[in-house]
Design a protein around this motif. Structure first.
Motif, PDB file in Angstrom:
ATOM      1  N   ALA A  94     -49.321 -68.882 -14.156  1.00 53.00           N
ATOM      2  CA  ALA A  94     -50.231 -68.922 -13.007  1.00 53.00           C
ATOM      3  C   ALA A  94     -51.329 -69.963 -13.200  1.00 53.00           C
ATOM      4  N   VAL A  95     -51.923 -70.005 -14.394  1.00 50.94           N
ATOM      5  CA  VAL A  95     -52.991 -70.978 -14.681  1.00 50.94           C
ATOM      6  C   VAL A  95     -52.458 -72.401 -14.582  1.00 50.94           C
ATOM      7  N   ARG A  96     -51.298 -72.640 -15.187  1.00 51.91           N
ATOM      8  CA  ARG A  96     -50.728 -74.006 -15.156  1.00 51.91           C
ATOM      9  C   ARG A  96     -50.369 -74.402 -13.730  1.00 51.91           C
ATOM     10  N   ALA A  97     -49.873 -73.464 -12.932  1.00 52.57           N
ATOM     11  CA  ALA A  97     -49.502 -73.763 -11.556  1.00 52.57           C
ATOM     12  C   ALA A  97     -50.734 -74.140 -10.724  1.00 52.57           C
ATOM     13  N   VAL A  98     -51.828 -73.408 -10.910  1.00 55.73           N
ATOM     14  CA  VAL A  98     -53.066 -73.717 -10.175  1.00 55.73           C
ATOM     15  C   VAL A  98     -53.579 -75.100 -10.560  1.00 55.73           C
ATOM     16  N   GLN A  99     -53.541 -75.417 -11.855  1.00 59.82           N
ATOM     17  CA  GLN A  99     -53.970 -76.751 -12.316  1.00 59.82           C
ATOM     18  C   GLN A  99     -53.106 -77.842 -11.694  1.00 59.82           C
ATOM     19  N   ARG A 100     -51.812 -77.613 -11.645  1.00 63.30           N
ATOM     20  CA  ARG A 100     -50.880 -78.601 -11.090  1.00 63.30           C
ATOM     21  C   ARG A 100     -51.109 -78.761  -9.580  1.00 63.30           C
ATOM     22  N   LEU A 101     -51.361 -77.647  -8.917  1.00 63.61           N
ATOM     23  CA  LEU A 101     -51.602 -77.682  -7.474  1.00 63.61           C
ATOM     24  C   LEU A 101     -52.872 -78.466  -7.161  1.00 63.61           C
ATOM     25  N   ALA A 102     -53.919 -78.234  -7.971  1.00 70.45           N
ATOM     26  CA  ALA A 102     -55.198 -78.924  -7.748  1.00 70.45           C
ATOM     27  C   ALA A 102     -55.070 -80.415  -8.012  1.00 70.45           C
ATOM     28  N   ALA A 103     -54.235 -80.786  -8.993  1.00 75.29           N
ATOM     29  CA  ALA A 103     -54.092 -82.202  -9.343  1.00 75.29           C
ATOM     30  C   ALA A 103     -53.134 -82.939  -8.408  1.00 75.29           C
ATOM     31  N   ASN A 157     -35.005 -68.646 -12.104  1.00 75.34           N
ATOM     32  CA  ASN A 157     -34.195 -69.867 -12.120  1.00 75.34           C
ATOM     33  C   ASN A 157     -33.838 -70.327 -10.703  1.00 75.34           C
ATOM     34  N   ALA A 158     -33.594 -69.371  -9.818  1.00 71.36           N
ATOM     35  CA  ALA A 158     -33.349 -69.738  -8.424  1.00 71.36           C
ATOM     36  C   ALA A 158     -34.604 -70.361  -7.814  1.00 71.36           C
ATOM     37  N   GLY A 159     -35.773 -69.827  -8.201  1.00 74.26           N
ATOM     38  CA  GLY A 159     -37.031 -70.389  -7.726  1.00 74.26           C
ATOM     39  C   GLY A 159     -37.257 -71.802  -8.221  1.00 74.26           C
ATOM     40  N   VAL A 160     -36.873 -72.068  -9.458  1.00 76.47           N
ATOM     41  CA  VAL A 160     -36.998 -73.422 -10.013  1.00 76.47           C
ATOM     42  C   VAL A 160     -36.139 -74.399  -9.209  1.00 76.47           C
ATOM     43  N   ILE A 161     -34.909 -73.982  -8.913  1.00 77.10           N
ATOM     44  CA  ILE A 161     -34.018 -74.845  -8.121  1.00 77.10           C
ATOM     45  C   ILE A 161     -34.633 -75.122  -6.754  1.00 77.10           C
ATOM     46  N   ALA A 162     -35.128 -74.069  -6.099  1.00 81.18           N
ATOM     47  CA  ALA A 162     -35.734 -74.241  -4.778  1.00 81.18           C
ATOM     48  C   ALA A 162     -36.964 -75.137  -4.832  1.00 81.18           C
ATOM     49  N   ALA A 163     -37.797 -74.953  -5.869  1.00 76.15           N
ATOM     50  CA  ALA A 163     -39.026 -75.747  -5.994  1.00 76.15           C
ATOM     51  C   ALA A 163     -38.714 -77.227  -6.205  1.00 76.15           C
ATOM     52  N   LEU A 164     -37.779 -77.500  -7.124  1.00 80.02           N
ATOM     53  CA  LEU A 164     -37.437 -78.896  -7.405  1.00 80.02           C
ATOM     54  C   LEU A 164     -36.785 -79.557  -6.192  1.00 80.02           C
ATOM     55  N   ALA A 165     -35.905 -78.819  -5.520  1.00 81.35           N
ATOM     56  CA  ALA A 165     -35.237 -79.380  -4.340  1.00 81.35           C
ATOM     57  C   ALA A 165     -36.246 -79.635  -3.220  1.00 81.35           C
ATOM     58  N   ALA A 166     -37.192 -78.715  -3.025  1.00 82.08           N
ATOM     59  CA  ALA A 166     -38.187 -78.873  -1.961  1.00 82.08           C
ATOM     60  C   ALA A 166     -39.067 -80.094  -2.186  1.00 82.08           C
ATOM     61  N   GLU A 167     -39.484 -80.292  -3.431  1.00 84.41           N
ATOM     62  CA  GLU A 167     -40.364 -81.439  -3.713  1.00 84.41           C
ATOM     63  C   GLU A 167     -39.591 -82.756  -3.715  1.00 84.41           C
ATOM     64  N   GLN A 168     -38.404 -82.757  -4.319  1.00 80.96           N
ATOM     65  CA  GLN A 168     -37.662 -84.003  -4.492  1.00 80.96           C
ATOM     66  C   GLN A 168     -36.981 -84.450  -3.202  1.00 80.96           C
ATOM     67  N   LEU A 170     -37.126 -82.684   0.054  1.00 84.42           N
ATOM     68  CA  LEU A 170     -37.796 -82.389   1.327  1.00 84.42           C
ATOM     69  C   LEU A 170     -39.230 -82.901   1.364  1.00 84.42           C
ATOM     70  N   SER A 171     -39.659 -83.509   0.233  1.00 87.96           N
ATOM     71  CA  SER A 171     -41.017 -84.067   0.129  1.00 87.96           C
ATOM     72  C   SER A 171     -42.100 -83.040   0.451  1.00 87.96           C
ATOM     73  N   LEU A 172     -41.888 -81.792   0.049  1.00 87.52           N
ATOM     74  CA  LEU A 172     -42.881 -80.743   0.256  1.00 87.52           C
ATOM     75  C   LEU A 172     -43.771 -80.662  -0.985  1.00 87.52           C
ATOM     76  N   THR A 173     -44.808 -81.494  -1.000  1.00 92.61           N
ATOM     77  CA  THR A 173     -45.722 -81.532  -2.140  1.00 92.61           C
ATOM     78  C   THR A 173     -46.405 -80.174  -2.313  1.00 92.61           C
ATOM     79  N   GLY A 174     -46.432 -79.699  -3.556  1.00 96.39           N
ATOM     80  CA  GLY A 174     -47.048 -78.411  -3.848  1.00 96.39           C
ATOM     81  C   GLY A 174     -46.063 -77.259  -3.914  1.00 96.39           C
ATOM     82  N   ALA A 175     -44.817 -77.512  -3.523  1.00 89.48           N
ATOM     83  CA  ALA A 175     -43.821 -76.441  -3.560  1.00 89.48           C
ATOM     84  C   ALA A 175     -43.577 -75.949  -4.988  1.00 89.48           C
ATOM     85  N   ASP A 176     -43.550 -76.883  -5.935  1.00 91.38           N
ATOM     86  CA  ASP A 176     -43.279 -76.534  -7.328  1.00 91.38           C
ATOM     87  C   ASP A 176     -44.328 -75.566  -7.895  1.00 91.38           C
ATOM     88  N   PRO A 177     -45.637 -75.896  -7.845  1.00 94.32           N
ATOM     89  CA  PRO A 177     -46.629 -74.941  -8.376  1.00 94.32           C
ATOM     90  C   PRO A 177     -46.705 -73.638  -7.579  1.00 94.32           C
TER      91      PRO A 177
END
Length: 305
Positions: A94-103, A157-168, A170-177
């Protein structure tokens, strides 16, 4: 090969080692916080699986002079240790995700992360299927908690796939964090459920009402049994315990009362394999604990109502 708790724990350790290595490479290659979260989870899986292995091996030891009721609660302690690790993992994610989202950082090389996550899903499905067989055969709470964690890995793991696919793609910035935060919350929910069951065992919580009632029903089939009271049950690891008092006529001989107890124990042990049964005999009309309705209530009479 039979799916014993020890073999299931060894399988968990092997799976965690394999997935930890794959996800370590993928986290380095992609820079994904969701993949980093998945790596952290797999590393904690490894530690948790080692603790589970130790727990089930200790729990499997027979009773000794210092532990006359066996070592079953080692499994509940192992489960609580896993819960602590899961909670730490969730907080870190959670902490790393918030940091990544803010950056506003964006993951790269999604293909590598997606491929590793697919492999992780296949390995995890095989492991949880094997663990299910071990739980069905033994009722091990440590393996049950370990399986709960690995089941959450499927969503992770399904969430990781969805997050990477969304950002890469679909250009949905912030989906990963954001997926990382969702995964952290899911892990905390799993930790809460695992802790509840482990604490229930350590506190000697009664069996579920349906299981208690089933035991009374089996006992009531014995023609010579007129009453059953002060029924107390508990579970320690994969070992169940049940004890109760019965009333017999005051004129019944010790030998006849003993024979009745033996028949009852055989009947109950056949219906509830692996359960240690302890029966105390009281003369009819005797009250052990006057005024204590919880202990003196006739379970067979309640069954008829």
């Amino acid at each position: 090969m039979s799916a014993t708790p020890t073999r299931a724990a060894i399988a968990s350790v092997c799976a965690a080692l394999l997935l930890g290595g794959l996800k370590g490479w993928a986290a380095w290659a992609t820079g994904s916080v969701a993949m980093l979260a998945s790596l952290a989870d797999s590393l904690l899986d490894l530690v948790a699986s080692l603790v589970t292995l130790a727990g089930v091996r200790i729990a499997a030891q027979p009773p000794d002079a210092e532990h006359r009721f066996g070592h079953g609660k080692a499994e509940a302690l192992a489960a609580l240790f896993q819960v602590a690790l899961i909670s730490v993992s969730a907080a870190f994610i959670a902490v790393r995700a918030v940091q990544r989202l803010a950056a506003g950082e964006v993951a790269a090389q999604a293909e590598s992360g997606i491929a590793v996550s697919v492999v992780a899903i296949v390995v995890t499905l095989l492991l949880t299927a094997y663990q299910r067989r071990a739980i069905a055969a033994s009722g091990s709470i440590a393996i049950k908690t370990d399986r709960l964690h690995y089941q959450s890995d499927l969503l992770l793991n399904a969430g990781v796939i969805a997050a990477l696919a969304a950002e890469q793609y679909l250009s949905l910035t912030g989906a990963d964090p954001l997926f990382g935060i969702a995964i952290a919350l899911w892990l905390l929910w799993g930790a809460w459920r695992g802790a509840s069951e482990a604490i229930a065992q350590l506190m000697d919580r009664e069996w579920p009402e349906a299981k208690r009632r089933a035991l009374v029903e089996v006992a009531a089939r014995e023609p010579e049994l007129e009453s059953l009271h002060d029924l107390r049950t508990r579970t320690s690891g994969s070992q169940d315990f049940a004890q109760f008092h019965i009333h017999v006529p005051g004129t019944m001989s010790v030998a006849a009362a003993h024979a009745l107890v033996e028949k009852l124990e055989q009947r109950l042990e056949a219906a509830f394999p692996g359960t240690e049964i302890l029966i105390h005999v009281d003369p009819a009309g005797h009250v052990d604990h006057p005024g204590d309705t919880l202990r003196e209530a006739d379970e067979i009479e309640q069954l008829k109502e």
